[in-house]
Design a protein around this motif. Structure first.
Motif, mmCIF file in Angstrom:
data_model
loop_
_atom_site.group_PDB
_atom_site.id
_atom_site.type_symbol
_atom_site.label_atom_id
_atom_site.label_comp_id
_atom_site.label_asym_id
_atom_site.label_seq_id
_atom_site.Cartn_x
_atom_site.Cartn_y
_atom_site.Cartn_z
ATOM 1 N N GLU A 19 41.388 58.237 50.054
ATOM 2 C CA GLU A 19 42.263 57.166 49.573
ATOM 3 C C GLU A 19 41.467 55.890 49.305
ATOM 4 O OE1 GLU A 19 45.753 55.635 51.835
ATOM 5 O OE2 GLU A 19 46.727 57.355 50.916
ATOM 6 N N LYS A 20 40.476 55.629 50.134
ATOM 7 C CA LYS A 20 39.662 54.420 49.979
ATOM 8 C C LYS A 20 38.585 54.576 48.903
ATOM 9 C CE LYS A 20 41.636 52.073 53.200
ATOM 10 N NZ LYS A 20 42.680 51.181 52.787
ATOM 11 N N LEU A 21 38.032 55.773 48.767
ATOM 12 C CA LEU A 21 36.875 55.968 47.896
ATOM 13 C C LEU A 21 37.209 56.460 46.491
ATOM 14 C CD1 LEU A 21 34.484 57.607 50.522
ATOM 15 C CD2 LEU A 21 34.488 55.232 49.720
ATOM 16 N N ILE A 22 38.323 57.135 46.334
ATOM 17 C CA ILE A 22 38.661 57.700 45.023
ATOM 18 C C ILE A 22 39.827 56.908 44.442
ATOM 19 C CG2 ILE A 22 39.434 59.741 43.776
ATOM 20 C CD1 ILE A 22 38.102 61.404 46.021
ATOM 21 N N VAL A 23 39.500 56.044 43.498
ATOM 22 C CA VAL A 23 40.497 55.170 42.887
ATOM 23 C C VAL A 23 40.365 55.277 41.364
ATOM 24 C CG1 VAL A 23 41.327 52.802 42.718
ATOM 25 C CG2 VAL A 23 40.294 53.606 44.846
ATOM 26 N N PHE A 24 41.467 55.596 40.723
ATOM 27 C CA PHE A 24 41.538 55.654 39.264
ATOM 28 C C PHE A 24 42.765 54.879 38.810
ATOM 29 C CE2 PHE A 24 39.177 59.560 40.212
ATOM 30 C CZ PHE A 24 38.148 59.494 39.296
ATOM 31 N N HIS A 25 42.753 54.413 37.580
ATOM 32 C CA HIS A 25 43.939 53.747 37.029
ATOM 33 C C HIS A 25 45.029 54.757 36.713
ATOM 34 C CE1 HIS A 25 42.171 49.798 36.975
ATOM 35 N NE2 HIS A 25 41.083 50.283 36.389
ATOM 36 N N SER A 26 44.631 55.945 36.336
ATOM 37 C CA SER A 26 45.593 57.005 36.043
ATOM 38 C C SER A 26 46.029 57.657 37.354
ATOM 39 C CB SER A 26 44.963 58.060 35.128
ATOM 40 O OG SER A 26 45.754 59.220 35.107
ATOM 41 N N LEU A 27 47.310 57.557 37.667
ATOM 42 C CA LEU A 27 47.830 58.148 38.896
ATOM 43 C C LEU A 27 47.666 59.661 38.883
ATOM 44 C CD1 LEU A 27 49.140 57.597 41.598
ATOM 45 C CD2 LEU A 27 51.364 57.627 40.468
ATOM 46 N N PHE A 28 47.863 60.277 37.732
ATOM 47 C CA PHE A 28 47.694 61.727 37.633
ATOM 48 C C PHE A 28 46.242 62.117 37.929
ATOM 49 C CE2 PHE A 28 46.585 65.576 35.319
ATOM 50 C CZ PHE A 28 47.515 66.458 35.857
ATOM 51 N N LEU A 29 45.290 61.428 37.304
ATOM 52 C CA LEU A 29 43.880 61.737 37.522
ATOM 53 C C LEU A 29 43.485 61.477 38.972
ATOM 54 C CD1 LEU A 29 41.188 62.621 36.279
ATOM 55 C CD2 LEU A 29 40.773 60.230 35.682
ATOM 56 N N LYS A 30 43.953 60.375 39.522
ATOM 57 C CA LYS A 30 43.675 60.045 40.921
ATOM 58 C C LYS A 30 44.183 61.147 41.845
ATOM 59 C CE LYS A 30 45.059 56.749 44.460
ATOM 60 N NZ LYS A 30 45.893 55.593 44.745
ATOM 61 N N THR A 31 45.409 61.599 41.626
ATOM 62 C CA THR A 31 45.998 62.647 42.459
ATOM 63 C C THR A 31 45.221 63.943 42.322
ATOM 64 O OG1 THR A 31 48.170 61.624 42.231
ATOM 65 C CG2 THR A 31 48.124 63.920 42.944
ATOM 66 N N PHE A 32 44.876 64.304 41.095
ATOM 67 C CA PHE A 32 44.138 65.540 40.863
ATOM 68 C C PHE A 32 42.771 65.514 41.543
ATOM 69 C CE2 PHE A 32 41.066 68.013 38.394
ATOM 70 C CZ PHE A 32 41.629 69.286 38.528
#
Length: 173
Positions: free
Chosen positions: A148-161
Motif C-alpha cells: 500500500e505504501k510502495l505501489i502507488v498509481f493514478h489508475s485505481l485499476f492498475l494499482k489494484t492489479f
C-alpha cells in the motif's frame, strides 16, 4: 488435518486480495461510500479469524459439547460490545469501531482455539499451529502495508492489479 492446513493457508490469500480489491470495487460500484473503504478493509481482516473459528465451533458440536459454544459465543459478544462501546465513547469513528471488531474477532478465535484444540493435539503441536496462524496473519498485514505504501498509481485499476500481483508473488511462495 490436511484440509485444515489448506484452509489456514488459503485464508490470508483471500483476505489479502479482498483488502486490495476493496477500493476498486467500492469506487466502481458504490462511489458514495468511498470514505468507508478503510473501515471495510479492517472488517475484512476480522473475517480471517472468524473463518478460522467456524470449523472449531463445528468440531465442538461434533464432540457433542454444545454447551461449550455458550461461553465462547458469549465471551466474544461481550468483548465486541465493550470494545465497540469504548471506540464510540472515544470518538474513533467507523475506523475505530472496525478495529475494535477485529480485536473482538481475534479474541473469539483465541477462545475457540483454546477450547477445541486440546481435544486434538498435544501442547507442542497446538502451540506450533497457533504460532503459524498468528504469523501468517501478521505476515499478511506487513505485506499489505508495504504494498500500500510502495505501489502507488493514478489508475485505481492498475494499482489494484499490480498490488494483487505483488501480494500473490510474495505471499504464495
Amino acid at each position: 488435518e490436511k484440509a485444515s492446513q489448506g484452509f489456514y493457508n488459503l485464508m490470508p490469500v483471500l483476505v489479502g486480495l479482498a483488502w486490495i480489491g476493496m477500493p476498486l470495487f467500492v469506487t466502481w460500484l458504490m462511489p458514495a461510500y468511498v470514505e468507508g473503504i478503510r473501515p471495510a478493509q479492517f472488517l475484512v481482516l476480522s473475517s480471517y479469524f472468524m473463518a478460522l473459528a467456524l470449523p472449531l465451533g463445528n468440531f465442538i458440536i461434533t464432540l457433542k459439547r454444545h454447551w461449550m459454544m455458550f461461553p465462547i459465543t458469549g465471551g466474544g459478544l461481550c468483548v465486541a460490545v465493550v470494545l465497540n462501546f469504548i471506540a464510540i465513547r472515544k470518538g474513533l469513528g467507523l475506523p475505530g469501531i472496525a478495529c475494535a471488531t477485529v480485536l473482538a474477532a481475534i479474541f473469539y478465535f483465541l477462545y475457540a482455539y483454546a477450547m477445541t484444540e486440546k481435544y486434538l493435539k498435544d501442547n507442542h503441536v497446538r502451540l506450533g499451529l497457533f504460532g503459524k496462524i498468528i504469523f501468517r496473519f501478521f505476515f499478511m498485514l506487513i505485506i499489505l502495508w508495504g504494498i500500500e505504501k510502495l505501489i502507488v498509481f493514478h489508475s485505481l485499476f492498475l494499482k489494484t492489479f499490480v498490488q494483487a500481483s505483488v501480494f500473490m508473488l510474495i505471499y504464495l511462495p
